[in-house]
Enzyme design. Structure first.
Site: not given
Length: 255
Positions: A48, A73, A87, A151, A177
């Protein structure tokens, strides 16, 4: 060159509750400022927030000079995104909207090299010290940490199955959520939502799996810690800036 220690993962093993902050602002200056502020960990959000691998890289480079641990995240539980962030040198990933044991298992598979998983191999990436960590492929998993988000009502119904997957190191309860899934969108402190969160933390503690949460209300922060939450985010960079700026302008504005 030695494999870097994952401070967040070590913190989970210590049993001490780690206090963190959510970040959504791109760029290195906000991250550098916040890394000076004493938090155990910062979430570098790309779900987000406008971040992506190209913006996360310099933020990881900035945080390397500090004791504060980065938690990246990803925008989704996607093997390509997981591979790219690993990576780049991210050692702790937070993956949203994990609903079932199979989805948790897929995330673990994406985190691990074959034969234990399916992470694509590349030798000269930042995570391997650009090829200077000779045993990186064999030892990378030692310092990787996977946190999955539950969530929804369905995810809570499957909580024990999700949390018990080998390779899941913690479970983050997504209150926003979850409030929508339980029929109370935007009301994270509706009694049903609070009960679900507290119940999930209690269930995870019973399993011996670290539980995490993001909440901005001081009394609920303390309640979650009391219940045994292992990592708690207590604010967000954009919200902190907006509130402080609004309070300052209100103090001196003449209508």
């Amino acid at each position: 060159m030695e494999l870097p220690v994952n401070r967040f993962k070590a913190g989970l093993a210590s049993g001490r509750c780690q206090i963190g902050l959510w970040t959504s602002l791109p760029g290195t200056v906000p991250i550098e400022i916040l890394s000076h502020c004493g938090f155990d960990w910062l979430v570098l959000d790309t779900e987000h927030a406008p971040g992506d691998p190209l913006t996360i890289l310099p933020q990881l480079q900035t945080m390397a000079a500090f004791d504060t641990a980065p938690v990246v995240r990803a925008a989704w539980n996607d093997s390509v995104l997981i591979k790219r962030f690993l990576d780049l040198g991210a050692q702790t990933l937070l993956l949203p909207y994990v609903q079932t044991r199979a989805e948790a298992e897929a995330a673990v598979t994406a985190m691990r090299y074959a034969p234990r998983g399916e992470r694509g191999m590349a030798g000269s990436v930042r995570a391997a010290g650009y090829g200077q960590i000779a045993d990186y492929v064999h030892r990378a998993e030692e310092e990787l940490c996977l946190i999955v988000q539950v969530e929804t009502r369905e995810a809570l119904d499957n909580l024990e199955d999700i949390a018990s997957v080998d390779g899941v190191h913690g479970v983050f309860i997504g209150p926003a959520d979850l409030s929508a899934s339980l029929g109370h969108p935007g009301d994270q402190f509706h009694p049903e939502v609070v009960a679900a969160i507290e119940g999930a933390i209690t269930r995870l503690v019973k399993l011996g799996v670290p539980a995490g949460i993001l909440t901005f209300r001081d009394d609920f922060v303390r309640r979650c810690i009391e219940l045994g939450a292992a990592f708690v985010a207590v604010g967000m960079d954009s919200g902190l800036m907006a509130r402080a700026a609004r309070e300052l302008s209100d103090r001196y504005r003449q209508d």
